[in-house]
Design a protein around this motif. Structure first.
Motif, short mmCIF file in Angstrom:
data_model
loop_
_atom_site.label_atom_id
_atom_site.label_comp_id
_atom_site.label_asym_id
_atom_site.label_seq_id
_atom_site.Cartn_x
_atom_site.Cartn_y
_atom_site.Cartn_z
N UNK A 87 0.81 -1.22 0.00
CA UNK A 87 0.00 0.00 0.00
C UNK A 87 0.84 1.27 0.00
N UNK A 88 2.13 1.13 0.18
CA UNK A 88 3.01 2.29 0.21
C UNK A 88 3.24 2.77 -1.22
N UNK A 89 3.00 4.05 -1.50
CA UNK A 89 3.03 4.56 -2.86
C UNK A 89 4.28 5.35 -3.22
N UNK A 90 5.38 5.06 -2.60
CA UNK A 90 6.63 5.71 -2.95
C UNK A 90 7.04 5.31 -4.38
N UNK A 91 7.66 6.22 -5.17
CA UNK A 91 8.07 5.86 -6.54
C UNK A 91 8.97 4.64 -6.61
N UNK A 92 9.71 4.35 -5.54
CA UNK A 92 10.61 3.20 -5.53
C UNK A 92 10.02 2.02 -4.76
N UNK A 93 8.71 1.92 -4.75
CA UNK A 93 8.04 0.86 -4.00
C UNK A 93 8.47 -0.53 -4.47
N UNK A 94 8.72 -0.69 -5.75
CA UNK A 94 9.08 -2.00 -6.31
C UNK A 94 10.59 -2.24 -6.33
N UNK A 95 11.36 -1.29 -5.81
CA UNK A 95 12.81 -1.42 -5.87
C UNK A 95 13.32 -2.65 -5.13
N UNK A 96 12.73 -2.98 -3.99
CA UNK A 96 13.19 -4.13 -3.22
C UNK A 96 13.09 -5.43 -3.98
N UNK A 97 11.97 -5.62 -4.70
CA UNK A 97 11.81 -6.84 -5.49
C UNK A 97 12.77 -6.85 -6.68
#
Length: 206
Positions: A87-97
């Protein structure tokens, strides 16, 4: 007079040699400079693999590839709660994956053997496609003889995020290597006028 001409010729040759060496030095410096400035000239959007490679260069710089050791790469998580928040909408939300997927590639390129623990025991076939990857634990086999974990944390900042990566020995929990790299916020999306910071909306300049 003859000796004077010979001395003049030697003097000219000496000046030419000095000029050549100076030119070679200047060429070496000009060839080196782009390597230092190259990172700044690379646009952020669409180049997450470039920044991942730089992070991997530092992480694996003091670790030698050994075919007897197995590595497992996990998702990089926010440093605040150490878990992914969809639910976190930071632009780098998918960076971890993306970092976990990218590190598998970077490790393999350097000769390290990584174990893909998300591979299913069987190929899953549906009407749309075939799958061999899953997060359903019931379809996965247990980890087999993993010696090291590759993990990391993400610390959000206004213009991006600081990524801290580490290689940890499974049994002793010793950190055998670590690295830090700043990842720009525009890796996945163009800069927007509205962004989130600390879970709150903020309007920024274009």
């Amino acid at each position: 007079m003859k000796n004077f001409k010979i001395q003049k010729i030697y003097h000219s040759l000496w000046l030419g040699l000095v000029a050549c060496l100076s030119a070679c030095t200047a060429l070496s410096e000009s060839e080196y400079q782009p390597q230092v400035q190259y990172e700044e000239s690379v646009p952020a959007l669409g180049n997450v693999e470039y920044h991942t490679s730089l992070l991997a260069n530092e992480l694996f710089s003091r670790v030698s590839a050994n075919r007897d050791y197995r590595y497992a790469v996990v998702s990089f998580v926010p440093v605040t709660n150490l878990q992914f928040d969809k639910n976190h909408q930071h632009p780098l939300r998918l960076l971890g994956h993306q970092l976990s997927e990218g590190m598998v590639t970077e490790a393999s390129r350097r000769g390290f053997i990584t174990q893909d623990y998300k591979i299913t025991n069987d190929i899953l076939i549906t009407k749309e496609a075939e799958y061999a990857l899953s997060r359903d634990v019931s379809r996965l086999a247990p980890l087999q003889n993993v010696d090291f974990y590759i993990a990391g944390t993400i610390t959000e900042q206004q213009e991006g995020a600081i990524v801290n990566a580490r290689i940890v020995h499974v049994e002793s929990k010793d950190v055998v290597a670590s690295a830090t790299k700043f990842f720009p916020a525009e890796l996945f999306w163009q800069r927007e006028k509205v962004t989130t910071r600390g879970g709150m909306l903020y309007r920024t300049d274009s």
